[in-house]
Scaffold this motif. Structure first.
Motif, PDB file in Angstrom:
ATOM      1  N   ALA A 186      13.136  30.836   3.198  1.00  0.00           N
ATOM      2  CA  ALA A 186      14.439  30.733   2.536  1.00  0.00           C
ATOM      3  C   ALA A 186      14.826  32.098   1.969  1.00  0.00           C
ATOM      4  O   ALA A 186      13.961  32.878   1.554  1.00  0.00           O
ATOM      5  CB  ALA A 186      14.380  29.698   1.423  1.00  0.00           C
ATOM      6  N   PRO A 187      16.109  32.440   1.978  1.00  0.00           N
ATOM      7  CA  PRO A 187      16.522  33.743   1.436  1.00  0.00           C
ATOM      8  C   PRO A 187      16.138  33.882  -0.029  1.00  0.00           C
ATOM      9  O   PRO A 187      16.085  32.896  -0.774  1.00  0.00           O
ATOM     10  CB  PRO A 187      18.043  33.735   1.623  1.00  0.00           C
ATOM     11  N   SER A 188      15.863  35.084  -0.430  1.00  0.00           N
ATOM     12  CA  SER A 188      15.449  35.344  -1.811  1.00  0.00           C
ATOM     13  C   SER A 188      16.413  36.339  -2.460  1.00  0.00           C
ATOM     14  O   SER A 188      16.660  37.409  -1.894  1.00  0.00           O
ATOM     15  CB  SER A 188      14.033  35.917  -1.823  1.00  0.00           C
ATOM     16  N   PRO A 189      16.981  35.957  -3.629  1.00  0.00           N
ATOM     17  CA  PRO A 189      16.868  34.667  -4.302  1.00  0.00           C
ATOM     18  C   PRO A 189      17.709  33.608  -3.604  1.00  0.00           C
ATOM     19  O   PRO A 189      18.697  33.931  -2.946  1.00  0.00           O
ATOM     20  CB  PRO A 189      17.404  34.964  -5.698  1.00  0.00           C
ATOM     21  N   ASN A 190      17.315  32.355  -3.794  1.00  0.00           N
ATOM     22  CA  ASN A 190      18.009  31.251  -3.128  1.00  0.00           C
ATOM     23  C   ASN A 190      18.865  30.512  -4.158  1.00  0.00           C
ATOM     24  O   ASN A 190      18.347  29.841  -5.047  1.00  0.00           O
ATOM     25  CB  ASN A 190      16.989  30.314  -2.496  1.00  0.00           C
ATOM     26  N   LYS A 191      20.195  30.681  -4.069  1.00  0.00           N
ATOM     27  CA  LYS A 191      21.114  30.073  -5.038  1.00  0.00           C
ATOM     28  C   LYS A 191      22.286  29.429  -4.312  1.00  0.00           C
ATOM     29  O   LYS A 191      22.501  29.664  -3.124  1.00  0.00           O
ATOM     30  CB  LYS A 191      21.621  31.136  -6.022  1.00  0.00           C
ATOM     31  N   ASP A 192      23.016  28.622  -5.064  1.00  0.00           N
ATOM     32  CA  ASP A 192      24.207  27.987  -4.489  1.00  0.00           C
ATOM     33  C   ASP A 192      25.394  28.941  -4.475  1.00  0.00           C
ATOM     34  O   ASP A 192      26.218  28.907  -3.557  1.00  0.00           O
ATOM     35  CB  ASP A 192      24.563  26.723  -5.279  1.00  0.00           C
ATOM     36  N   ASN A 198      14.555  40.792  13.570  1.00  0.00           N
ATOM     37  CA  ASN A 198      15.411  41.617  14.409  1.00  0.00           C
ATOM     38  C   ASN A 198      16.778  41.700  13.745  1.00  0.00           C
ATOM     39  O   ASN A 198      17.527  40.724  13.708  1.00  0.00           O
ATOM     40  CB  ASN A 198      15.524  41.023  15.809  1.00  0.00           C
ATOM     41  N   GLY A 199      17.091  42.867  13.181  1.00  0.00           N
ATOM     42  CA  GLY A 199      18.333  43.026  12.437  1.00  0.00           C
ATOM     43  C   GLY A 199      18.044  43.426  11.001  1.00  0.00           C
ATOM     44  O   GLY A 199      16.908  43.767  10.638  1.00  0.00           O
ATOM     45  N   SER A 200      19.051  43.349  10.146  1.00  0.00           N
ATOM     46  CA  SER A 200      18.897  43.746   8.748  1.00  0.00           C
ATOM     47  C   SER A 200      18.227  42.632   7.949  1.00  0.00           C
ATOM     48  O   SER A 200      18.633  41.466   8.019  1.00  0.00           O
ATOM     49  CB  SER A 200      20.263  44.069   8.137  1.00  0.00           C
ATOM     50  N   ALA A 201      17.208  42.993   7.184  1.00  0.00           N
ATOM     51  CA  ALA A 201      16.509  42.006   6.363  1.00  0.00           C
ATOM     52  C   ALA A 201      17.242  41.717   5.067  1.00  0.00           C
ATOM     53  O   ALA A 201      16.874  40.792   4.342  1.00  0.00           O
ATOM     54  CB  ALA A 201      15.091  42.493   6.059  1.00  0.00           C
ATOM     55  N   SER A 202      18.303  42.496   4.741  1.00  0.00           N
ATOM     56  CA  SER A 202      19.042  42.312   3.495  1.00  0.00           C
ATOM     57  C   SER A 202      20.527  42.118   3.789  1.00  0.00           C
ATOM     58  O   SER A 202      21.097  42.833   4.620  1.00  0.00           O
ATOM     59  CB  SER A 202      18.861  43.526   2.573  1.00  0.00           C
ATOM     60  N   LEU A 203      21.132  41.161   3.107  1.00  0.00           N
ATOM     61  CA  LEU A 203      22.574  40.920   3.200  1.00  0.00           C
ATOM     62  C   LEU A 203      23.184  41.064   1.813  1.00  0.00           C
ATOM     63  O   LEU A 203      22.546  40.771   0.798  1.00  0.00           O
ATOM     64  CB  LEU A 203      22.862  39.528   3.751  1.00  0.00           C
ATOM     65  N   GLU A 254      20.884  47.881 -16.905  1.00  0.00           N
ATOM     66  CA  GLU A 254      21.855  47.896 -15.823  1.00  0.00           C
ATOM     67  C   GLU A 254      22.493  46.524 -15.714  1.00  0.00           C
ATOM     68  O   GLU A 254      21.916  45.520 -16.157  1.00  0.00           O
ATOM     69  CB  GLU A 254      21.187  48.272 -14.496  1.00  0.00           C
ATOM     70  N   CYS A 255      23.672  46.476 -15.155  1.00  0.00           N
ATOM     71  CA  CYS A 255      24.389  45.208 -15.024  1.00  0.00           C
ATOM     72  C   CYS A 255      23.945  44.471 -13.768  1.00  0.00           C
ATOM     73  O   CYS A 255      23.533  45.087 -12.778  1.00  0.00           O
ATOM     74  CB  CYS A 255      25.896  45.453 -14.987  1.00  0.00           C
ATOM     75  N   ASN A 256      24.031  43.155 -13.817  1.00  0.00           N
ATOM     76  CA  ASN A 256      23.694  42.329 -12.661  1.00  0.00           C
ATOM     77  C   ASN A 256      24.745  42.530 -11.568  1.00  0.00           C
ATOM     78  O   ASN A 256      25.849  43.010 -11.837  1.00  0.00           O
ATOM     79  CB  ASN A 256      23.629  40.858 -13.077  1.00  0.00           C
ATOM     80  N   PRO A 257      24.404  42.169 -10.332  1.00  0.00           N
ATOM     81  CA  PRO A 257      25.398  42.283  -9.247  1.00  0.00           C
ATOM     82  C   PRO A 257      26.678  41.526  -9.589  1.00  0.00           C
ATOM     83  O   PRO A 257      26.645  40.429 -10.142  1.00  0.00           O
ATOM     84  CB  PRO A 257      24.674  41.636  -8.057  1.00  0.00           C
ATOM     85  N   GLY A 258      27.800  42.152  -9.290  1.00  0.00           N
ATOM     86  CA  GLY A 258      29.087  41.546  -9.599  1.00  0.00           C
ATOM     87  C   GLY A 258      29.643  41.958 -10.941  1.00  0.00           C
ATOM     88  O   GLY A 258      30.732  41.527 -11.322  1.00  0.00           O
ATOM     89  N   TYR A 275      26.613  33.140  -5.382  1.00  0.00           N
ATOM     90  CA  TYR A 275      26.169  34.498  -5.663  1.00  0.00           C
ATOM     91  C   TYR A 275      27.338  35.323  -6.181  1.00  0.00           C
ATOM     92  O   TYR A 275      28.480  35.171  -5.731  1.00  0.00           O
ATOM     93  CB  TYR A 275      25.619  35.169  -4.396  1.00  0.00           C
ATOM     94  N   ASP A 276      27.042  36.205  -7.131  1.00  0.00           N
ATOM     95  CA  ASP A 276      28.057  37.112  -7.648  1.00  0.00           C
ATOM     96  C   ASP A 276      28.337  38.220  -6.648  1.00  0.00           C
ATOM     97  O   ASP A 276      27.547  38.492  -5.741  1.00  0.00           O
ATOM     98  CB  ASP A 276      27.588  37.737  -8.979  1.00  0.00           C
ATOM     99  N   TYR A 277      29.457  38.861  -6.838  1.00  0.00           N
ATOM    100  CA  TYR A 277      29.840  39.982  -5.981  1.00  0.00           C
ATOM    101  C   TYR A 277      28.753  41.078  -6.021  1.00  0.00           C
ATOM    102  O   TYR A 277      28.203  41.381  -7.074  1.00  0.00           O
ATOM    103  CB  TYR A 277      31.164  40.569  -6.452  1.00  0.00           C
ATOM    104  N   ALA A 278      28.436  41.628  -4.851  1.00  0.00           N
ATOM    105  CA  ALA A 278      27.437  42.701  -4.669  1.00  0.00           C
ATOM    106  C   ALA A 278      26.000  42.202  -4.786  1.00  0.00           C
ATOM    107  O   ALA A 278      25.071  43.003  -4.750  1.00  0.00           O
ATOM    108  CB  ALA A 278      27.675  43.853  -5.628  1.00  0.00           C
ATOM    109  N   SER A 279      25.811  40.884  -4.927  1.00  0.00           N
ATOM    110  CA  SER A 279      24.444  40.364  -4.932  1.00  0.00           C
ATOM    111  C   SER A 279      23.795  40.589  -3.566  1.00  0.00           C
ATOM    112  O   SER A 279      24.458  40.578  -2.531  1.00  0.00           O
ATOM    113  CB  SER A 279      24.442  38.865  -5.263  1.00  0.00           C
ATOM    114  N   VAL A 280      22.487  40.779  -3.569  1.00  0.00           N
ATOM    115  CA  VAL A 280      21.740  41.037  -2.337  1.00  0.00           C
ATOM    116  C   VAL A 280      20.691  39.944  -2.143  1.00  0.00           C
ATOM    117  O   VAL A 280      19.975  39.575  -3.084  1.00  0.00           O
ATOM    118  CB  VAL A 280      21.050  42.418  -2.388  1.00  0.00           C
ATOM    119  N   VAL A 281      20.626  39.409  -0.916  1.00  0.00           N
ATOM    120  CA  VAL A 281      19.581  38.450  -0.559  1.00  0.00           C
ATOM    121  C   VAL A 281      18.708  39.075   0.527  1.00  0.00           C
ATOM    122  O   VAL A 281      19.171  39.889   1.323  1.00  0.00           O
ATOM    123  CB  VAL A 281      20.172  37.114  -0.064  1.00  0.00           C
TER     124      VAL A 281
END
Length: 366
Positions: free
Chosen positions: A220-226, A245-250, A148-152, A228-234
């Motif tokens: 720190a968010p995982s993965p922690n990068k400077d 409290n709220g969504s654990a994923s962005l 499968e392709c990476n996000p973005g 992120y590609d489009y559609a990447s999830v942290v």
């Protein structure tokens, strides 16, 4: 006078013999004599008889580790002298060279020169892609993997690949960057004259998101990068004793920002429930954190109004607050009519909470 006669008999493969002479009639005779080696060989064959002859013998079924027989020869066990069989490379092997045929001669198979090599495919290299499922190395014939392709990135081609006999994969997909096409909005304004806008220009860009937002009391968010590609999830995780409290994923959206809004991490603590005329029956013990569950019951003589099972909520309050109410028993007194020189007529029975009996006495007039 001597009479002389010479007779010559030449035999192929033989040598001349000695001369005999008669006194009256002289006669010379030349005979043939076999070589000594030939005589010994003939003598040996006459002694051995059938043992000296090469007899035809059957062959056992030929077996090879990397190849197998074809057609009806697969089912045979014995093969007659002179039988010719054909081999093919076994499953998972491919032919490199050599002859695939061998012959049964006097109980022995002639040398087989067929060469078979085990099929091996290299680890697929898909830039901006990664394995999703399937077999693991080493990849043999018919091994199947899915990428499968990476996000973005979006896949162009088939992501499921099969290792073929020629040690290559059945397909080689390509992961292409997702390009967002935007068209700027236009307006028409009138300032003394009418302005007609030009046709909007279309632009394309590869979407990226900057570093993910930080959250207090969280790792720190995982993965922690400077970047992120489009559609990447942290993903976020609160520290110990804190509740998210709220969504654990962005997710990195097409506007270059993470959505939805980042969560918060709360310290949830519920107080010990106070239920008058009630007591704990089962459940968690203090301190009561998020989702702690307790069950209360009423004391004897009291009945519960509400749910006795309570859950500690995100706002540090209990999901319910039951009430223990006193049990009230209502009784209706029984009445009787008796005659003791006088007639006793009871009044209409009264309903009381204590259960007393009330009588009214009347005297008969003679």
């Amino acid at each position: 006078m001597y009479k002389s006669l010479l007779t010559v008999d030449l035999c192929s493969g033989y040598c001349l013999q000695s001369v005999r002479t008669d006194m009256v009639d002289s006669e010379q005779v030349l005979g043939c004599k076999a070589p000594m080696g030939l005589v010994l060989m003939l003598l040996l064959f006459s002694l051995l008889g059938p043992l000296g002859q090469v007899q035809a013998q059957d062959c056992e079924k030929p077996m090879r580790d990397t190849m197998s027989l074809i057609d009806e020869d697969i089912l045979k066990v014995h093969f007659p002298d002179g039988a010719l069989v054909t081999f093919e490379c076994a499953m998972g092997y491919r032919r490199i060279g050599g002859s695939s045929k061998t012959t049964c001669e006097a109980g022995t198979w002639t040398p087989l020169t067929l060469t078979c090599k085990m099929v091996r495919c290299k680890v697929p290299i898909i830039p901006n892609g990664s394995p999703k499922s399937g077999a693991r190395p080493p990849y043999v014939h018919r091994s199947l993997v899915e990428y499968e392709c990476n996000p973005g990135f979006k896949m162009d081609g088939v992501g499921v690949m099969t290792c073929q006999l020629n040690s290559t994969w059945s397909s080689t997909p390509v992961c292409k960057a997702i390009i967002i096409t935007t068209t700027p909005t236009t307006t028409t304004a009138t300032i003394n004259t009418t302005m007609t806008p030009k046709t909007p220009a279309t632009t394309q860009k590869v979407v990226k998101c900057d570093s993910a937002p930080s959250v207090d009391n969280a790792e720190a968010p995982s993965p922690n990068k400077d970047v992120y590609d489009y559609a990447s999830v942290v993903r976020y995780k609160c520290l110990k004793d804190y509740t998210i409290n709220g969504s654990a994923s962005l997710k990195c959206s097409s506007n270059g920002k993470f959505t939805p809004n980042p969560p918060t991490c709360l310290m949830v603590r519920c107080k010990v429930p106070i239920i008058p005329n009630g007591s704990p029956k089962s459940g968690a013990r203090p301190p009561y954190v998020h989702r702690s569950l307790v069950e209360y019951e009423c004391n004897p003589g009291f009945n519960m109004d509400g749910a006795g099972v309570m859950t500690c909520q995100l706002n540090s309050t209990w999901s319910s607050t039951p009430v223990c109410k006193a049990i009230i028993i209502t009784t209706t007194p029984t009445t009787t009519t008796a005659t003791i020189n006088t007639t006793m007529t009871p009044k209409t029975p009264a309903t009381t909470q204590k259960g007393n009996i009330v009588f009214e006495l009347k005297t008969n007039k003679q």
